[in-house]
Write a protein that holds these residues in place. Sequence first.
Motif, PDB file in Angstrom:
ATOM      1  N   GLY A 155      52.462 -22.187  24.958  1.00 21.18           N
ATOM      2  CA  GLY A 155      52.811 -20.893  25.548  1.00 21.18           C
ATOM      3  C   GLY A 155      51.969 -19.767  24.974  1.00 21.18           C
ATOM      4  N   HIS A 156      51.297 -20.032  23.854  1.00 23.95           N
ATOM      5  CA  HIS A 156      50.505 -18.975  23.222  1.00 23.95           C
ATOM      6  C   HIS A 156      49.013 -19.216  23.391  1.00 23.95           C
ATOM      7  CE1 HIS A 156      54.190 -17.213  21.997  1.00 23.95           C
ATOM      8  NE2 HIS A 156      54.597 -18.445  21.752  1.00 23.95           N
ATOM      9  N   THR A 157      48.673 -20.016  24.417  1.00 22.23           N
ATOM     10  CA  THR A 157      47.276 -20.102  24.831  1.00 22.23           C
ATOM     11  C   THR A 157      47.030 -18.959  25.828  1.00 22.23           C
ATOM     12  OG1 THR A 157      47.887 -21.693  26.542  1.00 22.23           O
ATOM     13  CG2 THR A 157      47.113 -22.592  24.448  1.00 22.23           C
ATOM     14  N   ARG A 165      50.876  -7.696  26.418  1.00 25.03           N
ATOM     15  CA  ARG A 165      50.884  -8.116  25.014  1.00 25.03           C
ATOM     16  C   ARG A 165      52.057  -9.064  24.786  1.00 25.03           C
ATOM     17  NH1 ARG A 165      48.107  -7.159  20.751  1.00 25.03           N
ATOM     18  NH2 ARG A 165      46.846  -5.515  21.649  1.00 25.03           N
ATOM     19  N   CYS A 166      51.801 -10.144  24.039  1.00 30.97           N
ATOM     20  CA  CYS A 166      52.833 -11.125  23.726  1.00 30.97           C
ATOM     21  C   CYS A 166      53.450 -10.765  22.374  1.00 30.97           C
ATOM     22  CB  CYS A 166      52.184 -12.508  23.659  1.00 30.97           C
ATOM     23  SG  CYS A 166      53.325 -13.849  23.266  1.00 30.97           S
ATOM     24  N   GLY A 167      54.699 -11.122  22.188  1.00 34.00           N
ATOM     25  CA  GLY A 167      55.380 -10.854  20.918  1.00 34.00           C
ATOM     26  C   GLY A 167      54.728 -11.527  19.725  1.00 34.00           C
ATOM     27  N   CYS A 168      53.852 -12.518  19.971  1.00 32.77           N
ATOM     28  CA  CYS A 168      53.178 -13.217  18.863  1.00 32.77           C
ATOM     29  C   CYS A 168      52.014 -12.393  18.319  1.00 32.77           C
ATOM     30  CB  CYS A 168      52.669 -14.581  19.325  1.00 32.77           C
ATOM     31  SG  CYS A 168      51.192 -14.512  20.364  1.00 32.77           S
ATOM     32  N   GLY A 169      51.645 -11.330  19.040  1.00 36.39           N
ATOM     33  CA  GLY A 169      50.537 -10.483  18.580  1.00 36.39           C
ATOM     34  C   GLY A 169      49.279 -10.593  19.419  1.00 36.39           C
ATOM     35  N   GLY A 172      48.059 -11.346  26.566  1.00 36.37           N
ATOM     36  CA  GLY A 172      47.833 -12.208  27.730  1.00 36.37           C
ATOM     37  C   GLY A 172      48.158 -13.676  27.536  1.00 36.37           C
ATOM     38  N   CYS A 173      49.056 -13.991  26.581  1.00 37.60           N
ATOM     39  CA  CYS A 173      49.492 -15.391  26.439  1.00 37.60           C
ATOM     40  C   CYS A 173      50.199 -15.861  27.713  1.00 37.60           C
ATOM     41  CB  CYS A 173      50.507 -15.523  25.307  1.00 37.60           C
ATOM     42  SG  CYS A 173      49.809 -15.355  23.657  1.00 37.60           S
ATOM     43  N   VAL A 174      50.162 -17.179  27.940  1.00 36.09           N
ATOM     44  CA  VAL A 174      50.924 -17.780  29.046  1.00 36.09           C
ATOM     45  C   VAL A 174      52.379 -17.313  28.975  1.00 36.09           C
ATOM     46  CG1 VAL A 174      51.847 -19.973  29.903  1.00 36.09           C
ATOM     47  CG2 VAL A 174      49.435 -19.815  29.220  1.00 36.09           C
TER      48      VAL A 174
HETATM   49 ZN    ZN Z   1      51.838 -15.364  22.362  1.00 40.30          ZN
END
Ligand code: ZN
Length: 291
Positions: A155-157, A165-169, A172-174
């Motif tokens: 999911g973080h590719t 922005r994704c919560g992982c930093g 545009g993550c999946v």
């Molecule tokens: Zn992510």
Amino acid sequence: MTTLAIDLGGTKLAAALVDSELNIIERREVMTQAGQNPDALQACLTELVAPLAFSAQRVAIASTGIIENGALTAINPDNLGGLAHFPLVEVLTRLTHLPCIAVNDAQAAAWAEYHALTVEARDMVFLTVSTGVGGGIVSNGHLLVGAGGLAGHLGHTLADPNGPRCGCGRRGCVEAIASGRGIAAAAQGKLAGCDTKTIFARAAQGDPQANALVQRSAQTLARLIADIKAATDCQCVVIGGSVGLAAGYLPLVKEFLGQEPDIYHPQLFAAHYQHNAGLLGAARLAQEAMP
Ligand code: ZN
Ligand code: ADP
Ligand code: BMX
């Protein structure tokens, strides 16, 4: 031997007694809002497992987040706010006085689904489209966990370098586009503030914005599946999670995957164990680790 299996997701917290043939004997479920802080989560876990623990000989936890040394760390803290680090195995051992293992939810589900396949496969990938987008990889019959527990966090590719922005930093993550949270976050106007279940219901009624949001998720997932095929040459991909299992979603993913060249087409299946794949995969891993 009976296993007390627990599945801690960004939205739902489930617990079940699972027998040695991996049948669910009893199951309970609550919402994970308690994940907002460690004390509330601990209280919620206590209430959930208390009536079940007496009948079990071991505990198996499938949990969202990176699981390392029995503790949970969110890669995307937005999915499980306030739980930067939660000692799952320590807490459950204290609560139940039983031996306990913990594993990432999608990795656990991949293991259950791999053993339920009706086709010959050495390599398979499980994807959950739920609060987040999680993944588990089985390669040459082995579940990949990774040295630090990160393996399979597909999911973080990257889906779109200009995406949200994704919560992982990352941007545009999946997950930021295709997940339940990602779909709801993109809703505007009269759909703003709706949850993803409601957005799917509106899409089924023909609402154009709802339809576009569901399509965007399905197309993003299809592109991820083509990338997964290129990276792993897996024979099949199995889809779970409440978004992944929602009516009409998998056919849409298949339609978008059909637009990619044939070489990128693994077989696609819905999760055999539906919403219980994480619970049953954790139970299977516990049986293997503590026979
Ligand atoms: Zn992510
Ligand atoms: P968890 O992430 O805790 O494992 P789920 O797999 O149920 O939980 O995923 C939760 C997400 O799925 C939420 O975003 C929720 O709005 C969405 N959802 C739940 N039911 C449905 C449904 N029937 N159709 C589409 N989305 C759903
Ligand atoms: C996130 C990440 C993964 C998890 C996936 C699906 C967190 C808290 N979780 O990418 O570890 O497997 O979501 O989780 O960072 P679910 O809650 O949607 O089932």
